[in-house]
Write a protein that holds these residues in place. Sequence first.
Motif, PDB file in Angstrom:
ATOM      1  N   MET A 105       2.549   1.686   3.687  1.00 16.21           N
ATOM      2  CA  MET A 105       2.316   1.087   2.475  1.00 16.21           C
ATOM      3  C   MET A 105       1.019   1.429   2.045  1.00 16.21           C
ATOM      4  SD  MET A 105       4.321  -2.639   3.179  1.00 16.21           S
ATOM      5  CE  MET A 105       4.263  -3.009   1.399  1.00 16.21           C
ATOM      6  N   SER A 106       0.035   1.384   2.953  1.00 15.08           N
ATOM      7  CA  SER A 106      -1.396   1.631   2.691  1.00 15.08           C
ATOM      8  C   SER A 106      -1.584   2.944   2.193  1.00 15.08           C
ATOM      9  CB  SER A 106      -2.261   1.459   3.822  1.00 15.08           C
ATOM     10  OG  SER A 106      -2.091   2.449   4.925  1.00 15.08           O
ATOM     11  N   TYR A 107      -0.775   3.991   2.918  1.00 15.32           N
ATOM     12  CA  TYR A 107      -0.765   5.492   2.468  1.00 15.32           C
ATOM     13  C   TYR A 107      -0.326   5.540   1.016  1.00 15.32           C
ATOM     14  CZ  TYR A 107       0.605  10.419   2.205  1.00 15.32           C
ATOM     15  OH  TYR A 107       0.615  11.510   1.551  1.00 15.32           O
ATOM     16  N   ASP A 108       0.737   4.698   0.815  1.00 12.51           N
ATOM     17  CA  ASP A 108       1.340   4.679  -0.510  1.00 12.51           C
ATOM     18  C   ASP A 108       0.234   4.449  -1.473  1.00 12.51           C
ATOM     19  OD1 ASP A 108       3.629   4.453  -2.784  1.00 12.51           O
ATOM     20  OD2 ASP A 108       2.720   2.322  -2.590  1.00 12.51           O
ATOM     21  N   ARG A 109      -0.497   3.144  -1.341  1.00  7.63           N
ATOM     22  CA  ARG A 109      -1.528   3.036  -2.282  1.00  7.63           C
ATOM     23  C   ARG A 109      -2.771   4.088  -2.310  1.00  7.63           C
ATOM     24  NH1 ARG A 109       0.205   0.888  -5.678  1.00  7.63           N
ATOM     25  NH2 ARG A 109       1.908   1.756  -5.025  1.00  7.63           N
TER      26      ARG A 109
ATOM     27  N   LYS B 141      -4.564   9.931  -5.531  1.00  6.73           N
ATOM     28  CA  LYS B 141      -3.741  11.183  -6.191  1.00  6.73           C
ATOM     29  C   LYS B 141      -2.851  10.769  -7.325  1.00  6.73           C
ATOM     30  CE  LYS B 141      -5.561  13.607  -2.731  1.00  6.73           C
ATOM     31  NZ  LYS B 141      -6.442  14.592  -2.802  1.00  6.73           N
ATOM     32  N   PRO B 142      -3.426  10.113  -8.278  1.00  6.93           N
ATOM     33  CA  PRO B 142      -2.550   9.551  -9.550  1.00  6.93           C
ATOM     34  C   PRO B 142      -1.567  10.461 -10.011  1.00  6.93           C
ATOM     35  CG  PRO B 142      -4.818   9.521 -10.273  1.00  6.93           C
ATOM     36  CD  PRO B 142      -4.808   9.818  -8.583  1.00  6.93           C
ATOM     37  N   LEU B 143      -2.177  11.780 -10.323  1.00  7.73           N
ATOM     38  CA  LEU B 143      -1.476  12.763 -11.079  1.00  7.73           C
ATOM     39  C   LEU B 143      -0.533  13.722 -10.303  1.00  7.73           C
ATOM     40  CD1 LEU B 143      -4.497  14.517 -13.013  1.00  7.73           C
ATOM     41  CD2 LEU B 143      -3.064  12.769 -13.998  1.00  7.73           C
ATOM     42  N   HIS B 144      -0.470  13.240  -9.039  1.00  8.00           N
ATOM     43  CA  HIS B 144       0.465  13.992  -8.072  1.00  8.00           C
ATOM     44  C   HIS B 144       1.347  12.786  -7.390  1.00  8.00           C
ATOM     45  CE1 HIS B 144      -2.971  16.950  -8.368  1.00  8.00           C
ATOM     46  NE2 HIS B 144      -1.827  17.828  -8.667  1.00  8.00           N
ATOM     47  N   TYR B 145       1.111  11.554  -7.788  1.00  7.94           N
ATOM     48  CA  TYR B 145       1.700  10.411  -6.832  1.00  7.94           C
ATOM     49  C   TYR B 145       3.306  10.712  -7.046  1.00  7.94           C
ATOM     50  CZ  TYR B 145       3.429   5.802  -5.874  1.00  7.94           C
ATOM     51  OH  TYR B 145       4.083   4.759  -5.072  1.00  7.94           O
ATOM     52  N   VAL B 146       3.973  11.129  -8.027  1.00  2.87           N
ATOM     53  CA  VAL B 146       5.529  10.957  -8.166  1.00  2.87           C
ATOM     54  C   VAL B 146       6.114  12.143  -7.204  1.00  2.87           C
ATOM     55  CG1 VAL B 146       7.272  11.658  -9.438  1.00  2.87           C
ATOM     56  CG2 VAL B 146       5.529  10.021 -10.441  1.00  2.87           C
TER      57      VAL B 146
END
Length: 316
Positions: free
Chosen positions: A119-123, A129-134
């Motif tokens: 879950m910390s890696y997800d955050r 990396k907001p632009l590549h998050y998906v």
Amino acid sequence: MMGLANASTPEVFVLLGFSTRPSLEPVLFIFVLIFYVVSIVGNSIIILVSCIDVHLHTPMYFFLTNLSFLDISFITSIVPQLLVSLWGPQKTISYSGCVVQFYISHWLGATECVLLAVMSYDRYAAICKPLHYVVIMHLWLCVGLAFTSWLGGLTTSIVGSTLTMLLPLCGNNHIDHFICEMPLIMQLACVDTSLNEIEMYLASFIFVVLPLVLILVSYGHIAQAVLKIKSAEGRRKAINTCSSHMAVVTLFYGSIIFMYLQPAKSNSHEQGKFIALFYTVVTPMLNPLIYTLRNKDVKRAFRHIFLDKCCGFAEK
């Protein structure tokens, strides 16, 4: 023959728990029962809301659903037996019940450590990396990470618990705790337990220390990213994104670290029981409260499902 008899497996174990403080047991019974009910209801609501509301079909809530299901399973593996012990004079647990309890609690405890790191890696991916998050946190990666967490915990439980159960016991079936734990069972053995201790320390390093290191590294990168955000509003949103998870990690690891850093005093074991009570009973109850009280998405979904749809309080 006498040595063989002493090494025989007992039919029951006596969980001494808080029996040295009989006046405290009724009070603990009431509080533990309340915490148990709140934990079951709170975590069930999070699972239900996360599954029903399409806006919560994201990696964060997928992992949160796993955590809530884990908390329900973990607290259920311990509290019913604890309530029986607190309610009356019956302090015993069957051999098979003790085995099942520490297999399951060991499995779920190790799984939670890994799951919190995931879950910390997800955050980290969401903020750094907001632009590549998906692209990064795609469906199959999330499923794979969750599956690895559960499988890893199960594997270490099977290995460690089985090695413990193979130890011949020395006739003493009294466990000075309210749950069956591996170290306490090992103390009853009448043979050298060096191999078991090595396995336990190795498993603790892999499933407790390493996930904590990964969590700290992830939040180190997150802190750097937040400091680079120029707007106060942007920093606030980034911090709010992680605050619930940070609070859960602090509660879980804080209680574990505090327990193992206690000074070796005669009363430290009694203190350890209360700390263990905190992370086995209180923490699973606090987790859903933290995620609902501090999370606007969950609160909005809760109102939409339970008030608008179920109670007909839809806004005109």
